[in-house]
Scaffold this motif. Structure first.
Motif, short mmCIF file in Angstrom:
data_model
loop_
_atom_site.label_atom_id
_atom_site.label_comp_id
_atom_site.label_asym_id
_atom_site.label_seq_id
_atom_site.Cartn_x
_atom_site.Cartn_y
_atom_site.Cartn_z
N VAL A 1 -4.38 6.28 6.16
CA VAL A 1 -4.13 5.08 6.94
C VAL A 1 -4.69 5.28 8.33
CG1 VAL A 1 -2.33 3.57 7.85
CG2 VAL A 1 -2.03 4.65 5.60
N MET B 1 0.85 -1.18 0.00
CA MET B 1 0.00 0.00 0.00
C MET B 1 0.89 1.23 0.00
SD MET B 1 -2.81 -1.62 0.06
CE MET B 1 -3.80 -0.12 0.01
N VAL C 1 -10.48 -2.20 -0.91
CA VAL C 1 -10.00 -3.49 -1.38
C VAL C 1 -10.94 -4.10 -2.41
CG1 VAL C 1 -9.50 -5.84 -0.66
CG2 VAL C 1 -8.59 -3.92 0.65
N GLU D 1 -3.31 -10.35 3.26
CA GLU D 1 -4.31 -9.28 3.38
C GLU D 1 -4.48 -8.74 4.80
OE1 GLU D 1 -7.82 -9.72 0.97
OE2 GLU D 1 -6.82 -11.16 -0.38
N VAL E 1 -6.09 0.62 5.89
CA VAL E 1 -5.84 1.62 4.85
C VAL E 1 -7.15 1.94 4.15
CG1 VAL E 1 -4.51 2.22 2.81
CG2 VAL E 1 -3.53 0.65 4.50
N THR F 1 1.60 5.93 4.65
CA THR F 1 2.14 4.56 4.59
C THR F 1 3.65 4.53 4.81
OG1 THR F 1 2.53 4.68 2.22
CG2 THR F 1 0.36 3.88 2.94
N VAL G 1 -6.18 -5.46 6.02
CA VAL G 1 -5.68 -4.28 5.32
C VAL G 1 -6.81 -3.31 5.01
CG1 VAL G 1 -5.76 -5.34 3.01
CG2 VAL G 1 -4.15 -3.49 3.47
N HIS G 2 -8.02 -3.82 4.76
CA HIS G 2 -9.12 -2.90 4.44
C HIS G 2 -9.53 -2.06 5.65
CE1 HIS G 2 -12.18 -5.35 6.47
NE2 HIS G 2 -11.59 -6.41 5.93
N ALA H 1 1.69 -0.35 7.83
CA ALA H 1 0.54 -0.41 6.92
C ALA H 1 0.98 -0.55 5.47
CB ALA H 1 -0.33 0.83 7.07
N HIS H 2 2.24 -0.31 5.20
CA HIS H 2 2.75 -0.40 3.83
C HIS H 2 2.67 -1.82 3.28
CE1 HIS H 2 5.31 0.09 0.36
NE2 HIS H 2 6.33 -0.53 0.89
N MET H 3 2.73 -2.79 4.16
CA MET H 3 3.01 -4.14 3.66
C MET H 3 2.08 -5.19 4.26
SD MET H 3 5.04 -5.74 1.53
CE MET H 3 5.85 -4.19 1.13
N PRO H 4 1.05 -5.55 3.52
CA PRO H 4 0.18 -6.62 4.00
C PRO H 4 0.76 -8.01 3.69
CG PRO H 4 -0.68 -5.72 1.95
CD PRO H 4 0.59 -4.97 2.27
#
Lengths: 290, 290, 290, 290
Positions: free
Chosen positions: B128, A85, D80, B111, B123, B280, B119-120, B105-108
């Motif tokens: 975020v 993201m 998402v 998910e 972000v 992020t 992640v939903h 939050a950059h990297m799921p």
């Protein structure tokens, strides 16, 4: 504005100097900075800023915001099942809600910027070629002193801070200043106010005081007063004539509290804006280390 | 990817923790950091970036640039006789030419982002809400150690750095690591290369090593290798599962030289990205103070 | 949502069609358009939009604005004595304050866009590869008919416009529709309202009516109602399943007046958005020529 | 530059006129436009532009692009499982790769814009207050004539197009011009070339010709020549002094072919840029209807 009467560093370090009073931070200043570090407790001197969404992409009506915003944000689409993201930020550096460092190219006087370069030669449509934020690229580490003009309170809106006020604050701090030190000046204000609202600020005697003490960097939660007195003491004299970088819109509340708790008003100051060249200024998160 | 086999901090500090391994920076780590400061000499660990003009406003053809650029710039019109010169910067934080801090939050993975938030929920189109760069807002000050994998040289492109390589570098540094320390890992590389070019990087044993040593922050001029091995050891294990913030794309050449000159490979590390919430990640200019 | 019951053009013109109902505009439709032109009086069907300044560069507090804005503007610095004045516009096409054309890639149903292409194959982080605004590049010229649902007034907020309402409006217009014609549907509304405010809109019978009449393009000052009924008749059925381009947020007041004055409710419609490829939609200034 | 010798409309329609030669489009011109419409076949006179991705958000190195780009694009994250796909476009209107309309505020002469307003009063940091693209908001519909200077070919690079060349092209077109008509001038060129490359353009006699014929709008695939002759005939005389809007960077190849096929070189011209106020110009997709 008579140039001869105003303090100036134009020519002091050459005709194309870009560092200004950062040159005052010598090995002795660094050693004084080092001596301030005891247990590495630290505090941020930056205002917190929440970006304004530049787009949600949907829906008819969003949230009210005061525009122009300091920072706007677009969250990026990275595919339906994104590996990562990301977002894009749009930064209006000199917005009064943002703690930022002013480069000397930010402020011309008589159509010249420090140390006498015509503004048209310093700032071009494709970026700053003289007097940019490049000067801050290595980061700035020096000794800092909090000058709290009104401990626990806030200055009256019509206050014009004079040299004697700085003397009193320095005495309260129980320390001295040497050439190359930075000062953080607290007036207890959020100066991000409508332009027609009065805010306190430094007068010319205070800027002379900064010059006489060899201050290398100015941080403040107050800056130039409104209604304005011309020339603007900090922006048109300190920055433009002395080449003294300014940190506008600092938040000094947490610092003041930590100074009270620790019983000392001096610290190591670290300024480390993103290493972006050719800009008129940069966001910064000043850190005071004790 | 079986979660049970990979190191993880999900749940270690609660289900909605946003600080991750920054929690390891305790008073003892701070005191170790303070002890590293002798004369306040310092060095930047950031790459220098020149913005790409977003517009000149004129003319038919500009300069070739590699797009998307990390930072784009528009110099603002402030009137015919401007009181001040300003510009607007557009920042694509995670561009590989930019030294930046990754927020969790950059990297799921699967998910979810650290420490297990969908992640939903983390972000949204307007920013975020969990695991953002807010974690960095106060600044990070801790002890840092340079792990120079190849003093004076550069790693081969197909190198996968293992735990034993980190052991050897730490031994060369002549020091030890304690929980809460940061590491700066030098491979002698500019990894801002076309995606089909191989670049060296850490393998999973190296990330286990970071975890076992209680490393709080990872900086590197190398990161995850290419061609990629999955899960990405740094981004999908260290960041996503350990909640260990990464400084991508550091420039460690000047640091390595200063370490050589000063004869020590440890320092106080200061990370002070702009205090922007809901992002992020953020640009950062890491400063090593000696 | 059972696909078999809803009208659909998926597959009608092949599996990778990007034109949708624009294919209905044949030579006969063009001739009908030509026949509408008498004296070339014309009127714009677009809302007027004033950009929000993205930056003034100065001052602490700007103007309140509702964000995200449809269009933001930065006036560019072009030198101290500029040869030319320019600006940069930032456009959030689908903002409800903007009259714009929706491309079929704008609206997935069941994660597919017209005519059945997976959304991940149609929209990438670097632009739209299927179903983009490219379809509008040549411009659209066809016969248009104003269906004024409430001459001189405005629909109640809870109105759901049905096929019979369109029949009545067409009868008031004193004309007929043939395949390839466009319709402009007037409800007398500014639907750029907060999301929790009810607004009238078309129901599914109305979209079936559009399909049965071979309507090529839909313009409206009303669109899908709020509270929403799913599937959204215009966006998820007409656009997504019929491939019928929508002009959202038209302003039909001047058109309605000109129709009254001229005594006819049909005209030549010209849609000429900027010829930008790879977008999910584009601003448009629809012109009705009489 | 002596104003008395150059053709001018300053003052002709008042001291604060913003429409310039658009005022020449009277009822008779509209009727001539209507008379050109036979079967509503149409063609776009715009160049196709593919946006440059402003960000992919990922990866180290993107694609080479010539910056500044005309249009940049960010595809937005909308969740998402997005209900809709959207994007944000950044537009540098006056980029030479973009077909666009110049507003009179775009071009000062002697620090004034048409019809004699000081540029500092016309253009502010927050937008254009006089002489903006507002003039185009209603759309422009008039008769257009293609003046093909070199049918099937292209002009030599050092060609300076004179009044006699326009006469010859008009004669080839087999028609005449009346006040309020627009002209599309084809030189067979893509003038989006490096600045040091010569390109053909109109000379001052040609602009006098435009003035004498009462031309309301100029479109061209050629404009002002390079190397420049001052004052720039089109930008500094036609636009700035006559208030004659220019469509820069048109693509007239498809039009020329349709004229050949249909055996006539006149048509109804529709200019319908987005209805954005306060801008120095706007993208446009000119449509010729036959």
């Amino acid at each position: 504005m008579t140039g001869t009467e105003l303090p100036t560093n134009w020519g002091r370090w050459g005709d194309d100097d870009q560092l200004g009073t950062l040159r005052l931070i010598d090995a002795a200043a660094k050693e004084r900075a080092a001596a301030e570090v005891r247990d590495a407790r630290h505090v941020s001197l930056a205002r917190r800023v929440r970006p304004v969404p530049l787009t949600t992409g949907l829906g008819p009506v969003g949230s009210p915001a005061v525009m122009p915003a300091g920072v706007l944000q677009i969250v990026n689409f990275n595919g339906v099942k994104p590996v990562a993201m990301t977002d894009t930020l749009v930064v209006n550096t000199h917005n009064a809600a943002l703690t930022h460092l002013d480069a000397v190219a930010h402020m011309p006087v008589d159509e010249h910027v420090y140390p006498g370069v015509p503004v048209h030669a310093a700032v071009t449509p494709t970026g700053v070629t003289h007097g940019s934020a490049d000067a801050f690229g290595e980061g700035i580490v020096t000794r800092g002193v909090l000058l709290d003009l009104v401990p626990g309170g806030s200055l009256p809106a019509d206050m014009r801070v004079a040299d004697t006020d700085l003397d009193a604050a320095l005495e309260r701090a129980g320390t001295t200043l040497s050439a190359g030190d930075a000062v953080a000046v607290r007036g207890g204000w959020d100066t991000n106010q409508p332009l027609d609202q009065p805010v306190p600020g430094l007068d010319l005697s205070a800027v002379r005081w900064l010059n006489e003490h060899g201050v290398s960097v100015y941080l403040g939660d107050i800056g130039d007063a409104r209604p304005a007195q011309l020339p603007l003491p900090l922006h048109q004299v300190a920055l433009a004539r002395l080449g003294l970088p300014l940190v506008d819109a600092a938040d000094l509340e947490a610092l003041a509290q930590l100074c009270e708790v620790s019983g000392r008003w001096s610290f190591m100051l670290v300024l480390a804006p993103p290493r972006i060249t050719g800009a008129t200024g940069l966001l910064v998160n000043p850190i005071a280390v004790f």
